[in-house]
Design a protein around this motif. Structure first.
Motif, PDB file in Angstrom:
ATOM      1  N   GLY A 618       8.927  28.545  44.320  1.00  0.00           N
ATOM      2  CA  GLY A 618       7.780  29.380  43.950  1.00  0.00           C
ATOM      3  C   GLY A 618       8.029  30.857  44.192  1.00  0.00           C
ATOM      4  O   GLY A 618       7.284  31.710  43.689  1.00  0.00           O
ATOM      5  N   ASP A 619       9.077  31.206  44.953  1.00  0.00           N
ATOM      6  CA  ASP A 619       9.399  32.615  45.196  1.00  0.00           C
ATOM      7  C   ASP A 619       9.823  33.272  43.880  1.00  0.00           C
ATOM      8  O   ASP A 619      10.454  32.632  43.032  1.00  0.00           O
ATOM      9  N   ILE A 620       9.480  34.542  43.758  1.00  0.00           N
ATOM     10  CA  ILE A 620       9.882  35.281  42.554  1.00  0.00           C
ATOM     11  C   ILE A 620      11.033  36.216  42.932  1.00  0.00           C
ATOM     12  O   ILE A 620      10.876  37.073  43.809  1.00  0.00           O
ATOM     13  N   LEU A 621      12.156  36.054  42.269  1.00  0.00           N
ATOM     14  CA  LEU A 621      13.314  36.912  42.526  1.00  0.00           C
ATOM     15  C   LEU A 621      13.449  37.904  41.367  1.00  0.00           C
ATOM     16  O   LEU A 621      13.333  37.513  40.200  1.00  0.00           O
ATOM     17  N   THR A 622      13.680  39.156  41.714  1.00  0.00           N
ATOM     18  CA  THR A 622      13.900  40.169  40.672  1.00  0.00           C
ATOM     19  C   THR A 622      15.364  40.606  40.723  1.00  0.00           C
ATOM     20  O   THR A 622      15.852  40.992  41.787  1.00  0.00           O
ATOM     21  N   PHE A 623      16.042  40.475  39.576  1.00  0.00           N
ATOM     22  CA  PHE A 623      17.468  40.802  39.503  1.00  0.00           C
ATOM     23  C   PHE A 623      17.677  42.088  38.707  1.00  0.00           C
ATOM     24  O   PHE A 623      16.914  42.391  37.790  1.00  0.00           O
ATOM     25  N   ASP A 624      18.730  42.806  39.079  1.00  0.00           N
ATOM     26  CA  ASP A 624      19.181  43.925  38.264  1.00  0.00           C
ATOM     27  C   ASP A 624      20.376  43.409  37.457  1.00  0.00           C
ATOM     28  O   ASP A 624      21.442  43.164  38.012  1.00  0.00           O
ATOM     29  N   VAL A 625      20.122  43.179  36.158  1.00  0.00           N
ATOM     30  CA  VAL A 625      21.208  42.688  35.310  1.00  0.00           C
ATOM     31  C   VAL A 625      21.645  43.853  34.421  1.00  0.00           C
ATOM     32  O   VAL A 625      20.968  44.187  33.454  1.00  0.00           O
ATOM     33  N   GLN A 626      22.714  44.474  34.831  1.00  0.00           N
ATOM     34  CA  GLN A 626      23.256  45.636  34.110  1.00  0.00           C
ATOM     35  C   GLN A 626      22.163  46.661  33.816  1.00  0.00           C
ATOM     36  O   GLN A 626      22.002  47.120  32.691  1.00  0.00           O
ATOM     37  N   GLY A 627      21.381  46.982  34.818  1.00  0.00           N
ATOM     38  CA  GLY A 627      20.359  48.028  34.687  1.00  0.00           C
ATOM     39  C   GLY A 627      19.014  47.537  34.202  1.00  0.00           C
ATOM     40  O   GLY A 627      18.052  48.274  34.193  1.00  0.00           O
ATOM     41  N   ILE A 628      18.925  46.265  33.791  1.00  0.00           N
ATOM     42  CA  ILE A 628      17.638  45.729  33.323  1.00  0.00           C
ATOM     43  C   ILE A 628      17.078  44.800  34.393  1.00  0.00           C
ATOM     44  O   ILE A 628      17.796  43.946  34.924  1.00  0.00           O
ATOM     45  N   GLU A 629      15.782  44.988  34.699  1.00  0.00           N
ATOM     46  CA  GLU A 629      15.175  44.131  35.725  1.00  0.00           C
ATOM     47  C   GLU A 629      14.663  42.836  35.105  1.00  0.00           C
ATOM     48  O   GLU A 629      13.947  42.855  34.111  1.00  0.00           O
ATOM     49  N   ILE A 630      15.063  41.716  35.673  1.00  0.00           N
ATOM     50  CA  ILE A 630      14.581  40.409  35.192  1.00  0.00           C
ATOM     51  C   ILE A 630      14.045  39.643  36.397  1.00  0.00           C
ATOM     52  O   ILE A 630      14.737  39.503  37.409  1.00  0.00           O
ATOM     53  N   SER A 631      12.787  39.189  36.282  1.00  0.00           N
ATOM     54  CA  SER A 631      12.202  38.399  37.370  1.00  0.00           C
ATOM     55  C   SER A 631      12.194  36.930  36.983  1.00  0.00           C
ATOM     56  O   SER A 631      12.014  36.587  35.804  1.00  0.00           O
ATOM     57  N   ALA A 632      12.383  36.065  37.970  1.00  0.00           N
ATOM     58  CA  ALA A 632      12.403  34.621  37.693  1.00  0.00           C
ATOM     59  C   ALA A 632      11.824  33.871  38.876  1.00  0.00           C
ATOM     60  O   ALA A 632      11.847  34.355  40.014  1.00  0.00           O
ATOM     61  N   GLU A 633      11.285  32.682  38.568  1.00  0.00           N
ATOM     62  CA  GLU A 633      10.627  31.883  39.603  1.00  0.00           C
ATOM     63  C   GLU A 633      11.527  30.708  40.016  1.00  0.00           C
ATOM     64  O   GLU A 633      12.085  30.025  39.152  1.00  0.00           O
ATOM     65  N   ILE A 634      11.648  30.481  41.327  1.00  0.00           N
ATOM     66  CA  ILE A 634      12.453  29.331  41.796  1.00  0.00           C
ATOM     67  C   ILE A 634      11.633  28.057  41.537  1.00  0.00           C
ATOM     68  O   ILE A 634      10.540  27.894  42.082  1.00  0.00           O
ATOM     69  N   LYS A 635      12.173  27.210  40.662  1.00  0.00           N
ATOM     70  CA  LYS A 635      11.420  26.002  40.293  1.00  0.00           C
ATOM     71  C   LYS A 635      11.951  24.775  41.033  1.00  0.00           C
ATOM     72  O   LYS A 635      11.214  23.836  41.304  1.00  0.00           O
ATOM     73  N   ASN A 636      13.232  24.779  41.308  1.00  0.00           N
ATOM     74  CA  ASN A 636      13.771  23.638  42.059  1.00  0.00           C
ATOM     75  C   ASN A 636      15.023  24.007  42.854  1.00  0.00           C
ATOM     76  O   ASN A 636      15.571  25.095  42.694  1.00  0.00           O
ATOM     77  N   VAL A 637      15.405  23.062  43.718  1.00  0.00           N
ATOM     78  CA  VAL A 637      16.580  23.263  44.578  1.00  0.00           C
ATOM     79  C   VAL A 637      17.611  22.199  44.213  1.00  0.00           C
ATOM     80  O   VAL A 637      17.273  21.025  44.078  1.00  0.00           O
ATOM     81  N   ARG A 638      18.870  22.643  44.047  1.00  0.00           N
ATOM     82  CA  ARG A 638      19.932  21.716  43.641  1.00  0.00           C
ATOM     83  C   ARG A 638      20.917  21.482  44.778  1.00  0.00           C
ATOM     84  O   ARG A 638      21.169  22.382  45.586  1.00  0.00           O
ATOM     85  N   SER A 639      21.468  20.278  44.807  1.00  0.00           N
ATOM     86  CA  SER A 639      22.646  20.093  45.666  1.00  0.00           C
ATOM     87  C   SER A 639      23.849  20.072  44.727  1.00  0.00           C
ATOM     88  O   SER A 639      23.798  19.475  43.657  1.00  0.00           O
TER      89      SER A 639
END
Lengths: 838, 219
Positions: A618-639
């Protein structure tokens, strides 16, 4: 005070046999501990000495992207007139020689490199630092590996270089366990000509700083960290380097620390029961002192002086033993671990061990809190032997907790170890209570059956103390082989055919299709491929994600890991499906194609990564992808099964978000025969010079070899723990049998024949031992599962021969000790013994 | 009847052998209670230990109803002792995890006698502890413990009852009450008894008193 000290001294001398035996046990327990401490300190000292040479500077600023002009300005401003700055780049690339192609680590350096240490060159004098244009220095191992000769032409990217020398010694090379590739040096001015640093390429850019003697390196590093807030920029100094560089060796050292802790626990338990043997006499002495008017605190003071003196003797003995064993250990480190640090023991460690021993002794002889009536009974009543209840073990177990955290340098691992021991205690007490109560209700007619069962069920504290201690011993004795077996199984990586042979990275977008086509034409296929998008985490739930600085006297492994994980940029990928070995262990699966109705795109995060960055679903992570901000929500956890060596990622995006972002590709091939492998490496590196190829088989081989070395060290420590554990059990049995000596005499006086008394004793101790073994051994599988699952994220691969051997040894020892002690007790004049007891 | 003939016993010490009993001779007729008194270290306990068959003399014999205690084959000695000799200690030596009833029944169970618990109940009633049968030693007073110990001593119907300082841990009043019970029971069951004591009053109540001094018996 002087009376108390003199009394303690006199007592110390008069009880010299007991003191010596106690010291020997402490010495045995702390010998392993001191060796482990000494290894850790020596690794650190060795690294500190080498740190400037490893960094080639006082301060190193590195990033896996180009520094921005603003960042470069800040660096220049911060350093100003405090020192010199030098630039360099490091990256992997394929080196093509007339004979072969091979992945190399390229270091593009300036004239001033290195600020510290010297590259020892084969042809030139060691002082030479000049790298002529389009000249290259190759690591000496190339001579053998690729039959490379002096002045031969080699291709690196789009440029041709002349091999002008071979590097015999590079001080910046550390004893890392698995080196990916040998190194070549080129001049920074020639870097552009190679055309290897392209968009999306994997590289590290460095600014190396040599400071003036008057500059404080810590202050400068702190200022740089304040100004360069991006976690993707890593700042190391020669003082901080040892924490960062000695990862694998430190982890091995940590495990040795935990093994030495197990040994210490066993010695503590042995000592506990050894002290129980003398306990009644000791308690009576203390009771007499109390009755003569000595306050409880003064009695404690005598106890304290006694502990200080005994610990001092034991410290001297363990230090002596350490000095004797250092040459052997040194040899072991050189032969098995192929490292070169020199083991040393410092006064600080010796003093620390002394204090630890005092603490342990105080825990073992913990408070004397008997009331006046109890004291009187103790002196008067011969049958009230000092019963060793479970609660008396508690101070010892509680002392083990901080020791465990200290030894493992990990709050988590140390606490897991402690919780596991407490868990075993709980299982043993609970199951012991059920079984003993059930046995009590069976109406036996024969006294040789009813008497031992009554003794066990009615003297439940003593029975539980035995069950708990023997159970802990059995459990921990079986735990180590179970962990080791699971580690060994991890090293078995399945058939070669299932593993990829080559790993290709830095494949440009436009190269991916041609590469596939090229390989098809050559008759090979790509096993798996993933797009790779470089990014940085900017925010978590809207909060800026910045570097953290946790510096204190005691920095745990978790702090260091978290710092490392926070300080790195992140590689992202997107997929249309999960790969075969990924498993969603928490959260909901999601459609792998982004839908515009979603508020945020979904991401799947790898389990360990999630835990280390304290992220949640449910946490929202904001990434800097080559100068563009993209936010995404953690939906699941993988092993992720990393041991399969297939390309995988910590963070996987839904398809449709990153597709347009600039990216490179990562690909692996199916299993290739050695000839095919060489063919693919040569042909791909000729056709696509910028694509780097890693021989994954060689890497796996190196890893397995190093894991086996670690396994050898583990076996050594497991063996030592095993022996001390058995010793603990022997003392426990002797103590238990001695505790019942008065009863044996009484049964003899009442007419019990030796045969009958032996039967009674056998039934008692064998029943106790069997209960301890069943419960202890079963719980060891639970603990092993718990530790492997929680700490190492590995499956438990149970092993059953050790517990069977262990059960046979312990039951045999139980039978033997109870037979011998009962026999010799029975032979004594019971009347005289009972009279003496009065 | 107990007959002691030329009994000698010495112990090894750092200074050489120490003679504790020197050629002792005496007889105790059946049903009699005798007291053995003497200073500490005079050899009272050594003599009692030999009478109980728990130690061996250097020389001499102890005859119980005509049977030489030390001539009995080793594998039968234990049975003989269990069936014919009982011991009562100053500190009672009751087994703490057994109830009063179980403590008294234990020697009967060891000898595989029929109905041990019924017999133990009867004996506890006889010593006045019918309401304390299910109590553990820790829940009983000193006098009660010693009464349980006497009942246990009587359980196997021995020929000889040996008591080592039976009132040593009791106050005068309790000691007197316990010893009155002891004398009554010994006489009722027609046992031969030897009491080792420092207590002159108790010794005076016995049928005769033997004084041990310097390894010799003085009547």
């Amino acid at each position: 005070m002087s009376f108390l000290f003199l009394y303690s001294l006199k007592r110390f001398w008069r009880k010299k046999a007991q003191v010596l035996l106690t010291s020997l046990f402490l010495c045995l327990g702390f010998w392993g501990w001191l060796m482990s401490e000494s290894s850790q300190t020596s690794i650190r000292q060795s690294l500190e000495t080498q740190a400037r040479q490893i960094l080639s500077a006082d301060v190193s600023i590195e990033s896996r992207r180009e520094f921005t002009p603003q960042e470069l300005d800040l660096i220049r401003k911060d350093v100003a007139n405090k020192g010199q700055i030098s630039s360099s780049y490091e990256f992997f690339a394929m080196l093509n020689t007339p004979h072969d192609s091979r992945l190399v680590l390229v270091r593009a350096v300036e004239d001033t490199y290195p600020f510290y240490g010297k590259l020892k060159l084969e042809e030139k004098t060691p002082t030479s630092r000049e790298l002529f244009p389009l000249h290259l220095w190759a690591s000496h191992e190339f001579k053998g590996l690729m039959n490379l000769k002096l002045n031969e032409k080699v291709h690196l990217g789009d440029a041709d270089f002349n091999v002008s020398d071979f590097v015999l010694e590079d001080p910046s090379q550390t004893f890392r366990l698995a080196n990916l590739a040998p190194t070549v040096f080129i001049h920074l001015k020639d870097l552009k000509k190679t055309n290897l640093i392209q968009f999306g390429s994997t590289f590290t850019t460095l600014r190396l700083i040599k400071i003036n003697p008057s500059t404080d390196v810590d202050k400068l590093a702190q200022k740089l960290k304040q100004d360069l807030k991006d976690p993707a920029i890593d700042i190391s100094t020669y003082k901080s380097l040892p924490d960062e560089m000695s990862g694998p060796t430190q982890r091995l050292s940590d495990f040795l620390g935990l093994s030495s802790l197990v040994t210490l626990l066993f010695c503590g338990l042995s000592l506990f029961y050894l002290l129980q043997i003398w306990s009644l006499e000791h308690q009576k002495e203390k009771a007499a002192l109390a009755i003569f008017g000595l306050s409880r605190w003064k009695i404690q003071a005598i106890e304290f002086f006694q502990s200080v003196l005994t610990a001092l003797l034991s410290t001297i003995l363990s230090t002596g033993l350490v000095f004797l064993s250092i040459p052997l250990m040194q040899n072991f480190i050189r032969e098995w671990l192929a490292t070169h640090f020199i083991l040393r023991v410092t006064w600080h460690e010796i003093s620390f061990i002394w204090i630890c021993q005092i603490i342990l002794l105080i825990a073992l002889t913990f408070p004397f809190r008997k009331s006046g009536t109890a004291l009187f009974r103790l002196l008067k009543d011969s049958m009230s032997s000092d019963q060793s209840g479970v609660s008396r073990l508690l101070p010892l177990l509680l002392t083990i907790w901080p020791f465990a955290i200290y030894a493992s340098r990990s709050w988590k691992n140390g606490t897991y170890f402690f919780v596991a021991i407490l868990g075993v205690c709980f299982i043993l007490i609970f199951s012991g209570w059920i079984i003993l109560n059930a046995l009590r209700k069976i109406p036996w007619t024969q006294w040789t059956l009813s008497y031992p069962l009554q003794a066990l069920s009615r003297q439940s504290t003593a029975s539980w103390a035995f069950i708990v201690t023997a159970g802990i011993c059995a459990s921990v004795l079986n735990l180590m082989p179970q962990l080791q077996n699971s580690f060994d199984s991890m090293m078995t990586l399945g058939s070669e055919a299932e593993r990829p042979s080559l790993f290709m990275f830095d494949i440009q977008q436009e190269q991916f299709q041609p590469l596939q086509k090229f390989l098809d034409q050559e008759g090979f296929k790509i096993k798996s491929s993933s797009p790779l998008v470089r990014a940085r985490i900017l925010k978590i739930n809207g909060k800026t994600f910045e570097r953290i600085e946790k510096k204190g006297i005691f920095q745990t492994r978790e702090d260091q890991t978290e710092e490392r994980f926070r300080n790195r940029s992140v590689n992202l990928t997107y997929r249309t499906h999960l790969t075969g070995d990924d498993k969603i262990i928490e959260g909901e699966p999601f459609s792998f194609t982004y839908e515009s109705s979603q508020k945020y795109p979904f991401i799947s995060v790898e389990q360990k990564y999630l835990n280390r960055l304290h992220l949640h679903i449910g946490d929202i992570l904001t990434f800097d992808v080559q100068g563009i901000e993209i936010s995404a929500e953690i939906k699941n956890v993988r092993s992720v099964q990393w041991s399969r060596f297939d390309p995988n990622f910590f963070i996987v995006f839904q398809n449709g978000i990153l597709n347009e972002a600039p990216h490179t590709y990562l690909a692996s091939t199916y299993y290739l025969t050695p000839e095919n492998k060489i063919h693919v490496i040569r042909s791909v590196s000729k056709a696509f010079p910028n694509i780097s190829i890693v021989d994954i088989e060689r890497l796996i081989r190196d890893i397995i070899q190093n894991l086996k070395k670690i396994s050898g060290a583990l076996r050594l420590m497991t063996g030592l723990s095993f022996l001390t554990g058995l010793l603990a059990i022997v003392f426990l049995l002797i103590s238990e049998n001695n505790r019942r000596a008065t009863e044996i005499h009484l049964l003899k006086v009442l007419g019990g024949a030796l045969k009958s008394i032996l039967r009674v004793r056998h039934l008692e101790v064998l029943l106790l031992s069997s209960l301890s073994l069943i419960m202890g051994l079963s719980s060891s599988y639970l603990i092993a599962y718990f530790i492997l699952n929680r700490v190492f994220q590995l499956p438990l691969v149970p092993e059953f021969s050790t517990p069977l051997i262990l059960a046979a040894i312990i039951l045999g020892l139980t039978y033997l000790t109870s037979t011998l002690i009962t026999f010799f007790t029975y032979q004594k004049n019971s009347f005289v013994i009972l009279k003496k007891e009065e | 009847m107990i007959e002691i003939r030329n009994l000698s016993k010495s112990f090894k010490t750092q200074q050489g052998p120490l003679e504790i009993l020197k050629d002792i001779n005496f007889q105790i007729p059946k049903g009699k209670i005798i007291a053995i008194t003497g200073h500490s270290g005079s050899g009272k306990s050594t003599l009692l230990s030999l009478l109980a068959g728990l130690d061996k003399p250097d020389s001499g014999q102890i005859l119980i109803e005509g049977r030489d205690l030390f001539a009995i084959p080793p594998h039968k000695q234990n049975d003989f002792r269990a069936q014919n000799i009982s011991l009562i200690f100053q500190n009672y030596y009751l087994i703490p995890h057994l109830t009063a009833l179980e403590n008294v029944a234990l020697p009967l169970q060891i000898l595989k006698k029929a109905s041990p618990f019924e017999e133990a109940q009867r004996l506890l009633k006889e010593v006045g502890l019918e309401d304390r049968m299910s109590h553990y030693p820790g829940e009983l007073s000193g006098g009660e413990c010693q009464r349980v110990s006497i009942a246990r001593g009587l359980a196997t119907k021995p020929l000889v009852l040996l008591a080592d300082e039976p009132t040593g841990s009791l106050d005068n009043e309790t000691g007197n009450r316990v010893m009155k019970l002891y004398f009554d029971l010994v006489r009722k069951h027609n046992l031969t008894s030897v009491i080792v004591t420092h207590n002159e009053e108790l010794a005076a109540l016995c049928d005769s008193e033997l004084k041990l001094s310097q390894g010799q018996i003085h009547k």
